[in-house]
Structure formats: C-alpha cells, structure tokens
Write a protein that holds these residues in place. Sequence first.
Motif, short mmCIF file in Angstrom:
data_model
loop_
_atom_site.label_atom_id
_atom_site.label_comp_id
_atom_site.label_asym_id
_atom_site.label_seq_id
_atom_site.Cartn_x
_atom_site.Cartn_y
_atom_site.Cartn_z
N LEU A 211 -137.82 80.77 59.02
CA LEU A 211 -138.86 81.77 58.30
C LEU A 211 -140.11 81.93 59.03
O LEU A 211 -140.76 84.16 58.78
CB LEU A 211 -139.50 81.05 57.19
N SER A 212 -140.25 81.90 60.31
CA SER A 212 -141.64 82.14 61.07
C SER A 212 -141.15 82.65 61.79
O SER A 212 -141.98 83.87 62.31
CB SER A 212 -142.06 80.63 61.22
N ASN A 213 -139.60 82.80 62.11
CA ASN A 213 -138.98 83.94 62.75
C ASN A 213 -139.41 83.90 64.77
O ASN A 213 -139.28 84.61 65.30
CB ASN A 213 -139.63 85.67 63.26
N GLU A 214 -140.11 82.37 64.93
CA GLU A 214 -139.72 81.50 65.85
C GLU A 214 -139.45 81.02 66.90
O GLU A 214 -139.25 79.90 65.66
CB GLU A 214 -141.79 82.09 66.03
N ASP B 121 -134.98 82.14 57.47
CA ASP B 121 -134.15 83.02 56.52
C ASP B 121 -132.90 83.76 56.78
O ASP B 121 -132.70 83.55 57.78
CB ASP B 121 -135.14 83.95 57.50
N TYR C 282 -132.59 82.29 60.61
CA TYR C 282 -133.49 82.36 61.61
C TYR C 282 -134.33 81.03 60.92
O TYR C 282 -134.04 81.53 59.26
CB TYR C 282 -134.10 83.12 62.05
N LYS D 297 -126.84 85.23 59.54
CA LYS D 297 -126.68 84.33 60.58
C LYS D 297 -128.21 83.58 59.45
O LYS D 297 -128.65 84.33 59.12
CB LYS D 297 -127.12 85.36 61.60
N GLY E 112 -132.04 83.60 70.70
CA GLY E 112 -131.87 84.56 69.76
C GLY E 112 -133.38 85.32 69.80
O GLY E 112 -133.73 86.17 69.10
N LYS F 243 -129.96 85.39 57.16
CA LYS F 243 -129.92 87.18 56.88
C LYS F 243 -128.47 87.47 55.62
O LYS F 243 -127.31 86.68 55.69
CB LYS F 243 -129.62 87.79 58.17
N ARG G 218 -136.43 84.24 69.07
CA ARG G 218 -136.13 84.64 67.40
C ARG G 218 -135.37 82.87 66.68
O ARG G 218 -136.08 82.51 65.86
CB ARG G 218 -135.78 85.90 67.01
N CYS G 219 -135.07 82.63 67.75
CA CYS G 219 -133.77 81.41 67.13
C CYS G 219 -133.04 81.38 66.11
O CYS G 219 -133.11 81.13 64.74
CB CYS G 219 -134.83 80.44 67.14
N ASN G 220 -132.04 81.69 66.71
CA ASN G 220 -130.65 81.59 65.76
C ASN G 220 -130.36 80.65 65.27
O ASN G 220 -128.81 80.39 66.08
CB ASN G 220 -129.82 83.26 65.76
#
Length: 408
Positions: free
Chosen positions: A103-106, A93, A101, A99, A45, A95, A48-50
């Motif tokens: 929650l930290s988007n990291e 998180d 991810y 998809k 990702g 989407k 971002r890690c999908n």
Amino acid sequence: MKIAIVGAGAAGIIAAITAKRENKNLNIDIFDVNNGIGKKILASGNGRCNISNIDCRVENYIGENPSFCSYALKQFDFKAFEKFCKSIGLLLDIKEDGKVYPLSNEAKSVVRLLENTLESLGVNLILNEKVVDIEKQDEKFSIKTEENEFKEYDKILISSGLGAAPQLKATEDGMNIACKFGHSFNMTYPSLVGLQTSFEYASKVQGVKKESQVSLFIDGQKENEIFGDVLFTKYGVSGFAILDISQYAVYPLSLYQDVQISINLFPKQNRNEVLGMIETLFKSLPNQNACELLTGIISNKLAPVIFEMNNIDKDLKAKDINAKQIRAIVNSLINLRMKVTDTQGFKHAEASGGGIRTDEVDSKTYESKKCKGLYLAGEVLDIVGNRGGYNLQFAWASGYLAGKSLVN
C-alpha cells in the motif's frame, strides 16, 4: 536446534520467520553476500515492489515440471500471504490486473518490515559474507565463507537464487554447492529479458514504444503469442510483451534453434481494416507526402523505416503510391518479422530459468531427496514464473513450506 539459511531473499526471509514463529527456541543464522536483506525485493516492480499476484496457478510457471509448485501455491495461496503480510504490519494494494503491491507503493517499506520482524524474533543476520562451501559430517553441517567458518548446523536451507542481476551480487553458487550433495540441474538462462535481434534498422527506431501483438516462431513454427508494449531499442526489442515472450524464446535460442518474432503494430484491427485505413488516408490527401502521412498512424521514426524496408521512395506523394506498395506497407505494420540473435543477459534479466531439478526435492517439505537436512527453495529451483508477481509468490510459498519443515 541450529539452522542456517543461505540467501536473505524472499524465500529465505519467510522461511526464517515461519520457523522461528513455530519454535522460538530455534537458533537461526541467515547468510547473505550483500550488506542488507531483500536486495531483489527492493528492485522488483521498479522499486514499487510487485510483491505477489492474487491468482497464481501452475500455468503461470515454466520449468521441467511446473506442477511441482502446485502444492506450495495451494498451501500458501494469496489469502495466506495476505495474512502473513498483516502479521508484520504490511498492507497491500491489489490492482485490477491481479498484481499486488505494498500500500505504501515502496519496496523499501516491505524490506524494513521484514527486517524488523526478523530482529524481533531474534534471527541472526550474517551479512557481507559470501558462502563458498557447505560440508556435512556426522549429521552436522558447516558453512565456509571467504573469511570465516560456521559449524554445528542441524539443517541448511539454500535460498540464494541464481544468476539474474549479478549487479546485486547474484550468483549460481548455491546451485553449485547443492550439486556437491548429489543434485543435478537443468541449464540456467536469463528470463524476462530484452531480446537482441538482427533488425538492421534498430538504431533508427530506438525509443519507439507501441502496444502490439508479438508472435514467437521456433524453427518456423508459431509457438506463442503475447499482447503488450513493445519498446524498440538499439540492440533489438524490449517492453512488457518482449519480456513475457522471452521466457519461451531463450531456451530454444540456447539450443541454436531458429528463433524469430513477428510484431503486429495494429493488433486490434485486422489486415483489411489496416489496409482500408491507409488507403483512405492516402486518397483523402493525395498531394501530401505519403511517408509523412503515415506518421499520422505510427511513429515518425518508424514510418520512414517502413518505406525503406520496402524500397519505396520516401519523397513520393500519396497519389503515387500503388496498390502493391500499400500492401507491402500493411504487411510490415502487421508482420514486422525479425530474427532473435541473443538476449540482454543475466544483468538485465528479472529472473533466471533452469536450476536444481525439482524431482530431486520434496514438493511438500522442500527437503532434498539427496541429502537429509538440506533444503532448497525459491529461484535456485528449476521453476520460473511469468512477469507480474509470480516469481515472488513462489519464493514466499516455497520458503514458507521450507520454514515449517525446518522446525521438525
């Protein structure tokens, strides 16, 4: 009981956590050639890690027998994965497109939490060690690395993936070692990868990006159609639609079949609507340069190429473009055909197709049918998922079932 896991990716990590939670007295060693765990997780990702997808079905996977993954996807579905994530402190998180991810988007936070969990459970990480061989004698396995030998393992899990992303030290060593124990494999190939084409104007349209409909033709027969972004590059094409359709193009390409794609740059309009749009544009401004007018609806890099492809003078005014020329322009816009000559290779691939044949592995335990005590999970198997978190979800699910089986 002493267990070795070769490969500290998603499948190997969750297998170790699952097994250790089932029996805290297990002695588990995880080997990895890198200096840390989860290198492909970190890269997923775009950092971002999908990490998964809420709706994983057999239809989202490709291989000799995609239904092989059905049991794992049901036993360890998204709800089970979400529960696992919460157990290590990872919130998700989700989407609108399904998809998932962190929650930290990291991606770093995902790997950090997994590493903390392994440490708290007492799993032993043996990093910077390249496994070069596995042997079995008297029901016990031994592992040889480039520098050392580790003995007396009761069970071994190979979860080291295949050759996609060699820059992350990915290799097919795990598959080759499995073949020592009687396994066979289907030819491996880069998947979710950019395509090289014979399009002679590639350098002129490099960098152009357009939401399009991409159709795949194998030996003249239409085989697939995918909607999404297309990015023109100096070598051919990339973008999400191309990565998606590459999964169906690469294998026939390796068999030297004729592989072509057709790009419809106006997928939300039919031919007559595109024709009418251009006719109206040219009639409304008859004394303007026709090629420059075309840049009102497509990229200023693409417009002159469309004219050049159809041998139309780029200096003509709109009123001087005849009906035949307009039809030729429209055809190029909705059927931009090009021959696929190669891929960008494993270095630029998000995943690998092919691998150990799934009919040689138990779909419920992930134990080898060729060698008792040997298990295989994740990308090393001939299962590859679509883009969008499907590959990681299969890695989690297959690793989870392998982890449960390692305890018994």
